[in-house]
Every structure is written in C-alpha cells, then in structure tokens.
Design an enzyme around this catalytic site. Sequence first.
Site, mmCIF file in Angstrom:
data_model
loop_
_atom_site.group_PDB
_atom_site.id
_atom_site.type_symbol
_atom_site.label_atom_id
_atom_site.label_comp_id
_atom_site.label_asym_id
_atom_site.label_seq_id
_atom_site.Cartn_x
_atom_site.Cartn_y
_atom_site.Cartn_z
ATOM 1 N N LYS A 188 88.180 15.350 110.140
ATOM 2 C CA LYS A 188 87.149 16.296 110.592
ATOM 3 C C LYS A 188 87.448 17.659 109.992
ATOM 4 C CE LYS A 188 83.303 16.431 112.763
ATOM 5 N NZ LYS A 188 82.219 15.535 112.356
ATOM 6 N N SER A 386 78.093 12.539 111.437
ATOM 7 C CA SER A 386 78.507 13.299 112.615
ATOM 8 C C SER A 386 77.386 13.254 113.661
ATOM 9 C CB SER A 386 78.872 14.727 112.214
ATOM 10 O OG SER A 386 79.763 15.284 113.166
#
Length: 588
Positions: A188, A386
């Site tokens: 991430k 996402s």
Amino acid sequence: MKDFFKNVFATMLGVFLFGVAMTVFGFICIIGIAASTSATKKIEKNSVLVLKLDGNMSERDENNLMDELNGVASLSFESTMKAIKKAKDNDKVAGIYLEVGQLGADLAQAEEIEKALLDFKKSGKWIIAYGESYSTLGYYLASAANKIYMNKEGMLDWAGLGGEKVYYKNLFAKFGVRYITTKVGKYKSAVEQMTADNISDADREQTQRYLNGWWNTILSTVARNRQINKDSLNAYADRVITLEAPENTLKYKMIDGLVYNDQVKNIVKKQLGIDEDEDINKVSVDDINGDETPMMGDHIAVYYAYGDIVDKTTPQGIFQSNHQIVGSEMCNDLEDLAKDDNVKAVVIRVNSGGGSAYASEQIWHQINELKKAKPVVVSMSGAAASGGYYLSSNANWIVAEPTTITGSIGIFGLFADLSELYTKKLGINYAEVKTNRNAVFGASGHPFTPEQLSMLQNHVNRGYMLFKKRVAEGRRMTVDQVEKVAQGRVWLGEDAIKLKLVDQLGGLDDAIEKAAKLAKLTDYDTASYPASSGIWEQLLNSYSNADDILDSRLQANLGEFYEPFKLVYSIKSMDKVQARMPYIIKIK
C-alpha cells in the site's frame, strides 16, 4: 458643476448599457454555438468516419461548451466505441480514417477499441491511419488499420513504457511540514509520495509487473497486426527509433508510406473511388452517434462510475477532478435502478483507483441491495483498484481486461503535521485548555503523541479488516484467502482471474452479454446512466464557474505535471482514511 455631474452620470450609464449589451451579445453568440454543436450532419453515401485519436480519453463524453471554446479537446471511450459499431452497420459508411496524434488513455480502453476496429474490418470495410506524431498508444490503435501513413517529417514514439514518480517529503521538510501515515499492507504505497524520498522495493516490484504486462500486450498486438517479429519491435524500442529518420520507420514496416497532409487526402479519395477534385464526405463521431432518445422499454442499464471516490460532491475548480464517484449520489442512482421495472440488469462500468473508504462501503452495501432485485455485472476499465475494487467485489460477475489494474486491497490514513511550520517557522504559540488528555486530538500546535498514533493505526486496521471481509463475502472466499492476495498489492486483470478476484477476461460488451444471460434476456437494448448533462445545463454551469475554464487550461499547459500538483492541492480535502491506489500511469 451641475453639467459635470450630468456628463459623468451619462458616461457611467453609457458604459453600463454597453456592458449589458455586450454581455447579451456574448450570451447570444454562445447560444448560437451551443445550437450548432448540438446539430448533427446527415450521413451521405460513400462517407468516411473520422476518428481523431488525440488528447486524453475519458470514460464517457464530458463535452463542455467552455472547453470547446477554449480549444480543449474532448475524447471519450463510450462515444468512440458507439461510433465504430454504428459505422460498421451503416451501409453509407465506406471506411474509417484514423487521425492519430498524442493519444493518452488506459490500455484497457485501447484494447476494446482495437478489437472493435478489427471487427469493423470484418464487414469488408477499410481503415486508413495517418499521423504527424504518433504516441505509442496511438500507434497501437493505428496498427489495426489496413494502411498506416506518416508525415514525411513525422515521428513515431516507440521507446517502451516508463515514467517517474515524484516524492515530496524533502520539499515539505523545508517548510516544516511532514505527513504522518497509518496503513495496512506491504504494497500500500500511495502514501510514499508524501512520506518517503524514493520508491520502495514493494512498489517497484508491482509497478514493474504491470508495466511489463502492458508492454507485452502492446508488442503482441502490433506484431500480429503488422506482421512484424515481436523481438524486432522490442529492439526498435531499445534503439528509440523515435529519433531516427522517418525513412527507417518505413523500412522497418511499421508504416506503409510517408506523405504530406494534402497527399493523404488523395489516398483516401482513391480508396473511395472518387476523383481528386471531389470532396470527401466526412462524418464525425457526433454525426454518426446522433441524438439518442432516452430508453423507455425493457433494457440493460450501463452505469458509468469513474474517477476518485468521494463522500460528497466537491466544488469543481482548479486541480479538481473532472469527474468523481460521489458515494451518496451513486447510492441513490443504484436505488432508483433497483426500483425501475424497465431495467432488467445493471452493468457497472468502473474506472477508479479508489478514494474514500467510507463511500466505498456505502456503495458496496447499495450494490448488495441492487442484487436482490436484478443481476449486477461489473465491467472493469483501466482500473478498478482499492476502493474501486471494494465496490466491484460485490457484483454477481466481474469482467476485466487483461491489462486492467485491480486489487490493491488495503487501507491507509494520511495526516498532515503542521506543528513545526506553525511554531518554529512562523513563530505561532499555542496554549491548550482541556478536560481530557486527548481532547485536542489533531490540534495544530503539537505533533501526534504515540498514544494518538496507536489509536489512528487501530482505526485503519479495523477498516482493513472490513475491506477484506467485504471482498470475502462478495467473492465467496475466506478472509484468510483474501489476505494472501491483499496487502495493498496491485494486480493485472490477467493475474486477477487466476486469483479469483475477477470472473472473466473481456470488455464492456462481454459484461453486457453476461448480464443478459443472468437476466435470461435474448432480445435487449442498453441505456447509459447516469444521464449526461444537456447542452443548456453545460452552458449555465460553464458560464457561472470560471475555475473550470482555468483548470482546463492548466491541464492543457501543465501536461504530465498536472497530476502531481493536483495531488498536493487535493490532500487537504481528502477523507483521512483512504482505499486508494498509489498512482495510475496513463500510456501515451
């Protein structure tokens, strides 16, 4: 003195009336332009559809009157696909002329258009491409043509794919600003632009993976269409043939001829079988698409959801996205589609790198409610990652292109610490008065305490657990199975199908076909949602918001630097907890 005031008043009145007259005149001119842009041309026999592949491609038509007046071109995937299909079925259209330039788009969009162009040729019609300066993606689409021509002093951008990621940590430090992040997921990396000074190994790994996948698709497609060895194409890129003489591009068989602008017209005329002194019947995308009437009977709804995911509409202005997925608005739209008896199935066309985790959860829930009424299929465009994957995961069926960017299952929080800027750089002093030790949580005068950072991390951890749970529910997996493909890692569509994150490789047409099967429809039409803004609504909105015009000019003038500036500007208005991709590269 009396005459003096009389003359001053008369002058002021004259200036005022002149201003009113000019405003009215300008408004009438704009209305006239609006009327002319809404008119469509009658298609004559032996016509040529002209597709201008230049500029950045959006998912849907975003024709803005003020953009047109200011020379900002509009190019959309939806309109381009419709035009190619209609041209194939229209007996009056003899062929397609691709006017290629510096096209920028998602490769997944280009894949679908390239397939549509090849299908167009199956009807026995022809495609001719011409360009003065081909972008890599523009040439990728041009390779589907029967013949490719380039200006004698033209250029073909062929050097492979790559880009630079900008890091702001050291710049902010000079001003006493630092960003505190809480995140879950090794991959991430969206926060690294603010918190690091170089790319992480994890981010480099996943970025290299999808760039290699994209480049392999481009090489394979061009090699097939042009009958050129794939290794040779790769060698040409290593040598950057962009900078070689145009004659070499012809020698390498990447093009079929070098001609000037006026000479290519005669090539098209010869293809049409008309004399050189005759005019070509040119047809634009707007001409062939015409004015579509709203669908009233039974149909499949194609709902376009693209852009940053946000909780509520933010005012448009400089460095603001042209389009957003507004959680509350999309939920209302999906609720309406669920109640509409004429809508037999819904295809959600997603193109988003994510955004607000809260809004993504609300949309996930609304899709769950929609599924109770009718089938829901997701068609992934350039990206559904996402937050974009969060909302997609709950569909009955997911279709993605091999080059779609998806996954990135992870959460992060990004918080600006301005305490050093305020207290040390600007000399501002703060005095706290509070009843509890964290009553001034997030105040400007001091950095976050370890206890507060722990609270923020726990908050993000809960968001990550919910994200994984939602994916597990939607994809019929266990949370442990999701964790193995999560950690914020980005996947290509061709990887995602092996990991059970998507169900099928294909484009929007494949998704519509699947929705029809799930709804048990054999004869059906489609309609696009939400409804596009009418010409008058565009006129009023554009006329009242000068920031839109400025932003359009900034995009045109800043080019590749627009996105980094936009990111810095928009952080202040972002929700603190985000399900967002690191960044999305546009191929040109």
